[in-house]
Design a protein around this motif. Structure first.
Motif, mmCIF file in Angstrom:
data_model
loop_
_atom_site.group_PDB
_atom_site.id
_atom_site.type_symbol
_atom_site.label_atom_id
_atom_site.label_comp_id
_atom_site.label_asym_id
_atom_site.label_seq_id
_atom_site.Cartn_x
_atom_site.Cartn_y
_atom_site.Cartn_z
ATOM 1 N N MET A 188 -0.181 -3.491 7.412
ATOM 2 C CA MET A 188 0.594 -2.249 7.387
ATOM 3 C C MET A 188 1.231 -1.979 8.748
ATOM 4 S SD MET A 188 0.330 -0.735 4.383
ATOM 5 C CE MET A 188 -0.695 -0.827 2.905
ATOM 6 N N SER B 49 -10.014 6.587 7.807
ATOM 7 C CA SER B 49 -10.054 7.076 6.426
ATOM 8 C C SER B 49 -11.174 6.437 5.619
ATOM 9 C CB SER B 49 -8.707 6.796 5.745
ATOM 10 O OG SER B 49 -7.658 7.509 6.357
ATOM 11 N N ALA C 134 -4.185 5.164 2.562
ATOM 12 C CA ALA C 134 -4.325 5.468 1.138
ATOM 13 C C ALA C 134 -3.677 4.407 0.259
ATOM 14 C CB ALA C 134 -3.714 6.835 0.847
ATOM 15 N N SER C 135 -2.769 3.621 0.825
ATOM 16 C CA SER C 135 -2.090 2.591 0.032
ATOM 17 C C SER C 135 -2.806 1.246 0.074
ATOM 18 C CB SER C 135 -0.654 2.430 0.519
ATOM 19 O OG SER C 135 -0.628 1.883 1.828
ATOM 20 N N ILE C 136 -3.889 1.137 0.825
ATOM 21 C CA ILE C 136 -4.633 -0.119 0.910
ATOM 22 C C ILE C 136 -5.461 -0.315 -0.354
ATOM 23 C CG2 ILE C 136 -6.479 -1.350 2.127
ATOM 24 C CD1 ILE C 136 -5.508 -0.070 4.711
ATOM 25 N N ASP C 137 -5.295 -1.450 -0.979
ATOM 26 C CA ASP C 137 -6.079 -1.840 -2.157
ATOM 27 C C ASP C 137 -7.294 -2.610 -1.665
ATOM 28 O OD1 ASP C 137 -7.156 -2.950 -4.492
ATOM 29 O OD2 ASP C 137 -5.184 -3.256 -5.402
ATOM 30 N N GLU D 206 -5.840 -5.855 5.941
ATOM 31 C CA GLU D 206 -4.830 -5.069 5.234
ATOM 32 C C GLU D 206 -4.256 -3.964 6.125
ATOM 33 O OE1 GLU D 206 -3.544 -5.769 2.022
ATOM 34 O OE2 GLU D 206 -4.546 -7.579 2.720
ATOM 35 N N SER E 298 2.853 -9.618 2.581
ATOM 36 C CA SER E 298 3.472 -9.167 3.827
ATOM 37 C C SER E 298 3.915 -10.385 4.603
ATOM 38 C CB SER E 298 2.491 -8.334 4.648
ATOM 39 O OG SER E 298 3.129 -7.737 5.727
ATOM 40 N N GLU F 13 -1.749 8.178 5.458
ATOM 41 C CA GLU F 13 -0.890 7.835 4.325
ATOM 42 C C GLU F 13 -0.886 6.321 4.097
ATOM 43 O OE1 GLU F 13 3.909 7.787 3.598
ATOM 44 O OE2 GLU F 13 3.047 9.513 4.646
ATOM 45 N N LEU F 14 -0.800 5.548 5.185
ATOM 46 C CA LEU F 14 -0.855 4.100 5.054
ATOM 47 C C LEU F 14 -2.209 3.651 4.514
ATOM 48 C CD1 LEU F 14 0.844 2.933 8.386
ATOM 49 C CD2 LEU F 14 1.852 2.969 6.103
ATOM 50 N N SER G 121 -2.329 -7.568 -0.016
ATOM 51 C CA SER G 121 -0.936 -7.178 -0.176
ATOM 52 C C SER G 121 -0.029 -8.285 0.348
ATOM 53 C CB SER G 121 -0.656 -5.887 0.588
ATOM 54 O OG SER G 121 -0.861 -6.090 1.973
ATOM 55 N N TYR H 269 0.428 10.053 9.237
ATOM 56 C CA TYR H 269 1.090 8.836 8.769
ATOM 57 C C TYR H 269 0.086 7.706 8.584
ATOM 58 C CZ TYR H 269 4.261 4.863 8.482
ATOM 59 O OH TYR H 269 4.917 3.728 8.061
#
Length: 526
Positions: free
Chosen positions: A288, A265, A321-324, A284, A331, A318-319, A329, A315
């Motif tokens: 995930m 991505s 897209a949540s990475i800043d 990151e 974890s 989707e993961l 993060s 999927y």
């Protein structure tokens, strides 16, 4: 032996030069890649005894040039029939060391015969010859074994039999001293003569089980007799047009597909290699994947593991897209062992083998099984005693396994074989190697040599550190710390980030190999 090599006919890479030499010797004697891989594996079990051995497990990815297919072989062992939670009543967890940590059947010998019987050209006895020679005549103690022996001296001298083998003079042996394992040589000869049944149903199994019962261990002869590995379908994914292959659960291999598919991505051409952005992104993505891994991974015979959903492109996107890209993060990962040996072989017939083996912690349980010379793994200590945990201990169950050899194919043929020692670091280093070779155009040796990192808890650690080799420089370390990572700088070429090996097959068929300078490895190619 060189750490890097190139050739049109064959390539062998491993973390110990003598093991790579054993593979080359086997190929030159008329063996194919499968014979050579067994020779390398067996030799590693002798010359890298702190990392791997006949008392441990292995996982294999194979590609047959004749069949044009990638297959996986699971050579990991199951827990003893007596290994129930009740056997550890009153304890908060399974002991990490000692005889009560050795609760799973060693799967490695089964894997040797399975791979060679399916695809090999030579006999098992022929493939084991280099290992037997190294065990009976000795070899110079490697820097890595000397260092690990000194660090684990108290463990090794805690059991008389182990002490006699690994610290025979009562002090840690020095690098370069001749190291002998005559009892192990005798065991390997029995295995060479009788095949896997000599190990699982014959004299070797009886010797181990008698020793275990006499000294409070849980493994019994019937556990060995009932053991069998199996051929399985690998987990598949993709990255930049390549088809990725990993071994399925109970291995964490699917994380080595999730991470690259998340990275698809992102346009890495706009991210400088070795920069803050590069390290942060890969760390990151690993977090995930580890979140899902820790939630589901165990023996698939005891749980439904949704691997297909986890490695699906949708999927993983989707993961991603949540990475800043600016902040780390939170974890948590569970501490895992880090002492393993990865190796790979390709031959001139189009065959390829990517495989990995381990005792779990360095020197495994620390217990040598009687007069067999076999140091037993402590892999079963990773089971949970919490009955609600997905990886809860039950009899005859395989545990969550970190071992994960990798293969990437292009147009249906092997392109990159890659892997590393290092527990939690395996999927992280694999992803780094893959991006370095595919996105940044590095050859295998340059990809391995470049500074690396490892995030998470290696065994015994209490922090979620991001360990960063010093060659990254202060600016990268400071940027990562500012983003919220708990950064610790380690050595310039630090073994804590793992021992990686890789083979890349170029467009013209040239095989390029690389071996990690952080280990004692070598490449043999021609």
């Amino acid at each position: 032996m060189n750490r890097s090599a190139a050739g049109k006919e064959a390539m062998v890479v491993s973390p110990h030069a003598l093991a790579s030499q054993a593979g080359a010797e086997t190929l030159r004697r008329g063996g194919n890649a499968f014979d050579a891989a067994v020779a390398v594996s067996a030799c590693l079990a002798v010359v890298y005894p702190h990392m791997t051995g006949l008392g441990g497990d292995a996982f294999w990815l194979t590609y047959s040039g004749a069949d044009r297919a990638v297959r996986a072989y699971n050579a990991s062992g199951r827990s003893a029939g007596l290994a129930s939670r009740q056997a550890f009543d009153g304890e908060s967890g399974i002991p990490l060391r000692g005889i009560r940590s050795a609760i799973t059947v060693p799967g490695m010998a089964d894997g040797w015969e399975a791979v060679q019987r399916e695809y090999g050209r030579l006999s098992l006895a022929e493939a084991l010859e280099p290992a037997i020679r190294c065990a009976s005549h000795g070899f110079p103690l490697s820097p890595d074994q000397a260092r690990n022996t000194a660090e684990r001296f108290e463990l090794l001298r805690g059991t008389a039999i182990t002490s006699e083998i690994f610290v025979p003079e009562g002090v840690p042996p020095r690098q370069g001293e001749r190291f002998l394992q005559r009892q192990l040589a005798d065991t390997l000869r029995k295995l060479a003569a009788g095949g896997r049944d000599a190990f699982y149903k014959g004299e070797i199994a009886r010797s181990i089980s008698v020793f275990m019962e006499k000294n409070g261990g849980l493994l019994r002869a019937e556990d060995f007799a009932d053991h069998a590995g199996e051929w399985t379908e690998p987990v598949r994914g993709s990255y930049r047009g390549l088809e990725l292959f990993q071994v399925p659960p109970n291995s964490q291999g699917f994380t080595g597909i999730m991470i690259p598919q998340m990275l698809e991505s992102f346009d890495l051409s706009g991210i400088e290699h070795g920069s803050y952005e590069y390290v942060h992104l890969l760390v990151e993505a690993a977090k995930m994947a580890f979140r899902d891994r820790d939630r589901v991974l165990t023996d698939p015979a005891f749980a439904d593991i949704p691997v297909g959903a986890l490695v699906s492109a949708d999927y993983c996107a989707e993961l991603a897209a949540s990475i800043d890209l600016r902040r780390a993060s939170p974890s948590v990962s569970r501490p895992v062992g880090s002492d393993t040996a990865y190796a790979a072989v390709v031959d001139g017939e189009g065959n390829a083998v990517s495989f990995i083996q381990s005792l779990y912690f360095e020197f495994g349980s620390g217990v040598t099984a009687g007069d067999t010379g076999i140091l037993l793994q402590n892999r079963g200590s990773f089971f949970s005693l919490d009955p609600s945990h997905v990886n809860a201990l039950k009899p005859r169950k395989r545990t969550f396994h970190t071992l994960m050899p990798a293969m990437a194919c292009r147009e249906g043929k092997p392109y990159i074989l890659y892997g590393t020692q290092g527990g939690e670091g395996q999927p992280q280093t694999q992803s780094a190697l893959l991006t370095r070779m595919v996105d940044y155009g590095l050859d295998p040796q340059a990809a391995i040599d470049a500074p690396r990192w490892v995030w998470g808890r290696t065994w015994g650690a209490k922090t979620q550190e991001l360990k960063l080799e010093a060659r990254f420089g202060a600016d990268v370390a400071m940027a990562l710390a500012s983003a919220g990572h708990e950064v610790r700088t380690v050595g310039a070429f630090d073994g804590i980030v793992g021992h990686a090996q890789a083979i890349l097959i170029g467009d013209d068929g040239t095989r390029y190999g690389g071996a990690d300078p952080r280990a004692d490895g070598g490449c043999a190619g021609w």
